[in-house]
Design a protein around this motif. Structure first.
Motif, short mmCIF file in Angstrom:
data_model
loop_
_atom_site.label_atom_id
_atom_site.label_comp_id
_atom_site.label_asym_id
_atom_site.label_seq_id
_atom_site.Cartn_x
_atom_site.Cartn_y
_atom_site.Cartn_z
N SER A 187 -52.52 57.98 -28.95
CA SER A 187 -52.06 58.82 -29.67
C SER A 187 -52.61 59.13 -31.00
O SER A 187 -52.79 60.17 -31.50
CB SER A 187 -50.51 58.51 -29.88
N VAL A 188 -53.38 58.20 -31.45
CA VAL A 188 -54.24 58.07 -32.49
C VAL A 188 -55.45 59.16 -32.43
O VAL A 188 -55.82 59.78 -33.38
CB VAL A 188 -54.46 56.87 -33.15
N GLU A 190 -55.34 61.70 -30.61
CA GLU A 190 -54.80 63.02 -30.84
C GLU A 190 -54.85 63.59 -32.34
O GLU A 190 -55.22 64.62 -32.86
CB GLU A 190 -53.39 63.47 -30.12
N ALA A 191 -54.47 62.63 -33.11
CA ALA A 191 -54.30 62.76 -34.52
C ALA A 191 -55.66 63.19 -35.20
O ALA A 191 -55.94 63.90 -35.93
CB ALA A 191 -53.77 61.80 -35.42
N SER A 195 -57.24 66.86 -36.95
CA SER A 195 -57.70 66.89 -38.16
C SER A 195 -59.10 67.74 -38.14
O SER A 195 -59.60 67.74 -39.12
CB SER A 195 -58.00 65.67 -38.58
N GLU A 201 -66.56 61.13 -34.38
CA GLU A 201 -65.44 60.85 -35.41
C GLU A 201 -64.20 60.26 -34.70
O GLU A 201 -63.61 59.22 -35.43
CB GLU A 201 -65.19 61.82 -36.19
N PHE A 205 -62.99 56.47 -35.74
CA PHE A 205 -61.78 56.36 -36.66
C PHE A 205 -60.82 55.86 -35.79
O PHE A 205 -59.72 55.29 -36.26
CB PHE A 205 -61.61 57.48 -37.32
N PRO A 209 -61.37 50.95 -34.45
CA PRO A 209 -60.70 49.96 -35.14
C PRO A 209 -59.68 49.40 -34.27
O PRO A 209 -59.43 48.20 -34.27
CB PRO A 209 -60.02 50.93 -36.01
N ARG B 49 -48.38 72.78 -30.60
CA ARG B 49 -49.93 72.40 -30.21
C ARG B 49 -50.74 73.42 -29.56
O ARG B 49 -51.94 73.35 -29.64
CB ARG B 49 -49.84 71.22 -29.07
N LEU B 54 -54.50 71.88 -29.25
CA LEU B 54 -54.35 70.56 -28.50
C LEU B 54 -53.87 70.66 -27.23
O LEU B 54 -54.07 69.96 -26.20
CB LEU B 54 -53.18 69.78 -29.24
N MET B 86 -51.59 68.34 -39.11
CA MET B 86 -50.56 68.05 -38.24
C MET B 86 -49.95 66.72 -38.60
O MET B 86 -50.45 65.80 -38.96
CB MET B 86 -51.10 68.18 -36.64
N PHE B 88 -47.14 63.90 -37.15
CA PHE B 88 -46.35 63.67 -35.85
C PHE B 88 -45.06 62.54 -35.92
O PHE B 88 -44.88 61.85 -36.94
CB PHE B 88 -47.47 62.65 -35.12
N ASP B 90 -44.47 59.89 -34.37
CA ASP B 90 -44.53 58.51 -34.43
C ASP B 90 -45.79 58.08 -35.45
O ASP B 90 -46.78 57.34 -35.20
CB ASP B 90 -45.19 57.92 -33.14
N ARG B 92 -48.86 58.24 -36.12
CA ARG B 92 -50.19 58.18 -35.46
C ARG B 92 -51.43 58.02 -36.85
O ARG B 92 -52.13 58.63 -36.86
CB ARG B 92 -50.63 59.67 -34.89
N LEU B 93 -51.04 56.77 -37.28
CA LEU B 93 -52.05 56.36 -38.55
C LEU B 93 -52.92 55.25 -37.46
O LEU B 93 -52.18 54.84 -36.71
CB LEU B 93 -51.34 55.54 -39.55
N VAL B 94 -54.05 54.91 -38.12
CA VAL B 94 -54.88 53.94 -37.60
C VAL B 94 -54.48 52.72 -38.10
O VAL B 94 -54.85 52.79 -39.33
CB VAL B 94 -56.33 54.35 -37.70
N ARG B 96 -54.98 49.77 -38.36
CA ARG B 96 -55.84 48.49 -39.11
C ARG B 96 -56.72 49.09 -40.10
O ARG B 96 -57.45 48.25 -40.73
CB ARG B 96 -56.92 48.08 -37.88
N LEU B 97 -56.60 50.54 -40.44
CA LEU B 97 -57.51 50.88 -41.45
C LEU B 97 -56.65 51.08 -42.80
O LEU B 97 -55.19 50.81 -42.67
CB LEU B 97 -58.09 52.49 -41.13
N ILE B 105 -59.34 60.66 -43.33
CA ILE B 105 -59.49 61.22 -41.79
C ILE B 105 -59.05 62.84 -41.95
O ILE B 105 -59.86 63.52 -41.01
CB ILE B 105 -58.44 60.62 -40.69
N GLY B 106 -58.43 63.14 -42.83
CA GLY B 106 -58.36 64.50 -43.05
C GLY B 106 -59.44 65.44 -43.51
O GLY B 106 -59.34 66.62 -43.43
N LEU B 108 -62.40 64.75 -42.12
CA LEU B 108 -63.67 64.56 -41.34
C LEU B 108 -64.16 65.91 -40.82
O LEU B 108 -65.41 65.92 -40.81
CB LEU B 108 -63.04 63.91 -39.92
N ARG B 161 -52.38 62.69 -45.12
CA ARG B 161 -53.56 62.98 -44.24
C ARG B 161 -53.78 64.65 -43.95
O ARG B 161 -54.72 65.14 -44.29
CB ARG B 161 -53.47 62.26 -42.91
#
Lengths: 283, 261
Positions: A187-188, A190-191, A195, A201, A205, A209, B49, B54, B86, B88, B90, B92-94, B96-97, B105-106, B108, B161
C-alpha cells in the motif's frame, strides 16, 4: 443527532430450539481414501530408497568389514601434529578474507537482482521473468562448481575463491531477498506513486525501508554459509586453508590433516556464533 | 477552462471485468469541498484514483487542470500526480522512516532523483515540509519515527505529505474510517481548514452520512459506478440517502451513533 436513535435497527432474535440435540450436525468426512493414499506414498518411498541403494552399490558387508581400516586411519591421525599449526595461520586468514569479500560483493549484487526479480517491485513483467529465470539458473549450481569454474578461468588461488563465493552468494541471497520484497506492504508503494515518485523513488522510499532488516540478516547468514564454504573451496584450488588440506591429503600426512580439520572446525564455529549473535542483536 | 476536474464519459473497467465507473460525467469547480458517498463497491475509490491515474481509465477521459489523465505517461503523469495530493484510509506512511522523511515524500516529483536517493534534500523543500507539518500541528514530531505516532497523528502526517506537494487538488479516500469519532472530527476539521485557507479543491470519500452533511459544500452520490445524486451539502435529505444507498439508513451509516454506543 436525532436520526441516529430512531434509525437504530431492532436486534434480530436468534431462534435456539435444536441446541444440544445434535440434529443437523455434519457427519465426519470419510478418511479411508486418504489413509490408503498415505500407505501407497510410504511404500513408494521405501521402494525408491532400496532401488537407490542397489544402484550405488551399497553393502552392509563392505561398510562393517572395513571398520579396521577406519581404525588405522584414526591411528595415523592421532595425535595431531601440533607443531604444524603456525603454517596454518596465513591460509586461515586467507579463508576468512575470501568469505568476507565474497559476502560483501555477492550481497551488493544480489540487492538489485532481488528487486528486479520480485514480481511486485519489478518495473515491467518481462524484466521480472528474465531476472527470475537468471536467478533460478544461477541457483542450480553448487558452490564447489563455481570454485572449479573460476579456478580454471582465472587460475588457482584466492581470487577464484572470491569470485566463486560472489556467484554463490548472489544465487542464494537474491532468491531470499526477492521473496522478502514480494511480502512487503504494497500500500505504501501506491502512496509514493500517488505523490509523483518514479520507480527509483518508490524503491528507495517504500521498498528499501521495509527490506533493510531482511537484507542485514541475510548478509550475516551469507557470511556464515561462506565461511563454511570457503574452507573447502581450496580443495578444488580456490585458495585458503582448503589448499593446504589438499596438499597434506595427497601426501598422506593424516596427523596434519586432522589438525587442519580441527582448527577449521573451531574457527568456523567461533565465527558462526559471533555472526549469529550480531544478527540477533541487529535485527 | 472553468472546472478543476472534469469527468468526461469516464469508463473504468478492471482487468477482471468489474465495472468501476460507468459512463461517468461530473464537473468540479476549483476550490470546492466535495464529499462522495455511496455503498462500498459503488465506485468511490475508483473515482478518486481515476483522477491521478492510479487506476486506468478505459474509455472517455478525466481532465485535471487542463490535462487529460488518459494520455499522460511517464514524466507527464508524474507531474499531474504532483499536483494532486492523496490521503488514504490506512495512512500509508513508511513506518520505519521519520515523520519529516514521510512528508518529504510529497516533494519527490520536484527533487532530482540523485538528491532524494541519498536524502540530500534541498533546503527549500525541507522548509515546505516543515510548513506542512506546522499546518497539521505536528512540527515538534518531525524527527519521530512514523510508527510511534497515534492513528490520528499518522493521518495528519498523511495530510502534511499531501500538502507538501503544494497541490491544486486533494483526494481523501475514507480518511477517517480507521479513526475514533473524536479524532475523526479533528481530521475533518483539518481538511476543511486547509480547503478554506489554501483554496485547494478537495474530494473526500466518506461513508458516515452525518459527517458528509456537516462538512460537504457539495455531496455527490455514486451507485454502481454511476452518478445518482449531486447537490448542496445542507440540502440533502434522508430520502436522498435512501436513494443513493438503495436501502434505509441504519446506525452504521452515522458517526454519532458510534459515539453513543
Amino acid at each position: 443527532m436525532s436520526t441516529a436513535a430512531t434509525m437504530r435497527p431492532a436486534a434480530t432474535q436468534v431462534s435456539g430450539t435444536t441446541k444440544g440435540s445434535g440434529a443437523g450436525r455434519p457427519e465426519p468426512p470419510d478418511r479411508l481414501a486418504g489413509r490408503v493414499g498415505m500407505g501407497v506414498i510410504f511404500a513408494g518411498l521405501v521402494g525408491i530408497t532400496l532401488w537407490a541403494g542397489k544402484l550405488v552399490g551399497f553393502s552392509w558387508g563392505e561398510l562393517l568389514g572395513n571398520l579396521d581400516k577406519v581404525d588405522r586411519l584414526v591411528d595415523d591421525s592421532f595425535p595431531p601434529e601440533w607443531a604444524f599449526w603456525p603454517r596454518l595461520v596465513d591460509p586461515l586468514l586467507e579463508t576468512i578474507q575470501i568469505a568476507v569479500l565474497g559476502t560483501a560483493g555477492g550481497c551488493l549484487i544480489a540487492l538489485p537482482v532481488a528487486l528486479l526479480a520480485a514480481r511486485t517491485v519489478a518495473p515491467r513483467p518481462w524484466i521480472y521473468r528474465v531476472s527470475r529465470m537468471g536467478m533460478n539458473l544461477l541457483r542450480t549450481m553448487p558452490d564447489l562448481f563455481w570454485a572449479m569454474l573460476f579456478a580454471s578461468a582465472v587460475r588457482f588461488g584466492p581470487f577464484a575463491g572470491v569470485l566463486a563465493l560472489i556467484a554463490f552468494t548472489v544465487a542464494v541471497i537474491s532468491k531470499l531477498l526477492s521473496e522478502s520484497a514480494e511480502a512487503i506492504d504494497l500500500s505504501v508503494l501506491e502512496a509514493v506513486r500517488a505523490s509523483g515518485g518514479g520507480w527509483i523513488e518508490t524503491v528507495r522510499f517504500a521498498v528499501w525501508p521495509q527490506i533493510i532488516p531482511h537484507f542485514v540478516s541475510y548478509t550475516f547468514y551469507a557470511f556464515e554459509l561462506n565461511i563454511r564454504a570457503s574452507t573447502v573451496l581450496g580443495l578444488v584450488g580456490a585458495g585458503g586453508i582448503g589448499m593446504v588440506l589438499r596438499t597434506q591429503l595427497s601426501v598422506f600426512e593424516y596427523d596434519r590433516v586432522i589438525l587442519i580439520v580441527l582448527v577449521s572446525l573451531a574457527v568456523v564455529l567461533v565465527i558462526e556464533r559471533i555472526s549469529e549473535m550480531a544478527r540477533r542483536r541487529l535485527v | 477552462m472553468s472546472a478543476a476536474i472534469r469527468f468526461d464519459h469516464t469508463h473504468v473497467v478492471y482487468p477482471n471485468g468489474v465495472r468501476g465507473l460507468d459512463d461517468f460525467d461530473l464537473e468540479i469547480e476549483a476550490g470546492q469541498m466535495v464529499v462522495v458517498v455511496g455503498l462500498s463497491g459503488a465506485g468511490k475509490s475508483t473515482m478518486l484514483r481515476a483522477i491521478n491515474g492510479l487506476v486506468t481509465v478505459t474509455d472517455g477521459d478525466v481532465i485535471v487542470g487542463g490535462t487529460g489523465v488518459r494520455a499522460a505517461q511517464g514524466s507527464g503523469l508524474r507531474q499531474l500526480r504532483a499536483k494532486v495530493g492523496m490521503i488514504f484510509q490506512d495512512f500509508r506512511l513508511v513506518r520505519r522512516l521519520s515523520v519529516l522523511d514521510n512528508v518529504l515524500i510529497g516533494r519527490l516529483a520536484q527533487v532530482p532523483t540523485w538528491r532524494s536517493v541519498i536524502k540530500a534534500w534541498p533546503k527549500e523543500d525541507v522548509d515546505i515540509a516543515f510548513d506542512a507539518l506546522e499546518r497539521v500541528g505536528l512540527m515538534d514530531r518531525a524527527y519521530t519515527k512514523a510508527s510511534q505516532l497515534s492513528g490520528g497523528q499518522q493521518q495528519r502526517v498523511g495530510i502534511a505529505r499531501a500538502l507538501a506537494q503544494q497541490p491544486s487538488v486533494i483526494l481523501a479516500d475514507e480518511p477517517v474510517a480507521s479513526l475514533d469519532p473524536v479524532t475523526s472530527k479533528q481530521v475533518m476539521d483539518d481538511l476543511q481548514r486547509i480547503n478554506r485557507d489554501l483554496g485547494i479543491t478537495t474530494l473526500i470519500n466518506l461513508h458516515f452520512l452525518d459527517l458528509a452533511k456537516q462538512y460537504a459544500e457539495r455531496i455527490v452520490g455514486l451507485r454502481q459506478g454511476k452518478l445518482v445524486f449531486d447537490g448542496a451539502g445542507d440540502a440533502v435529505t434522508e430520502d436522498d440517502f435512501n436513494q443513493i444507498y438503495g436501502r434505509a439508513m441504519t446506525a452504521d451509516d452515522v458517526l454519532e451513533a458510534h459515539v453513543a454506543l
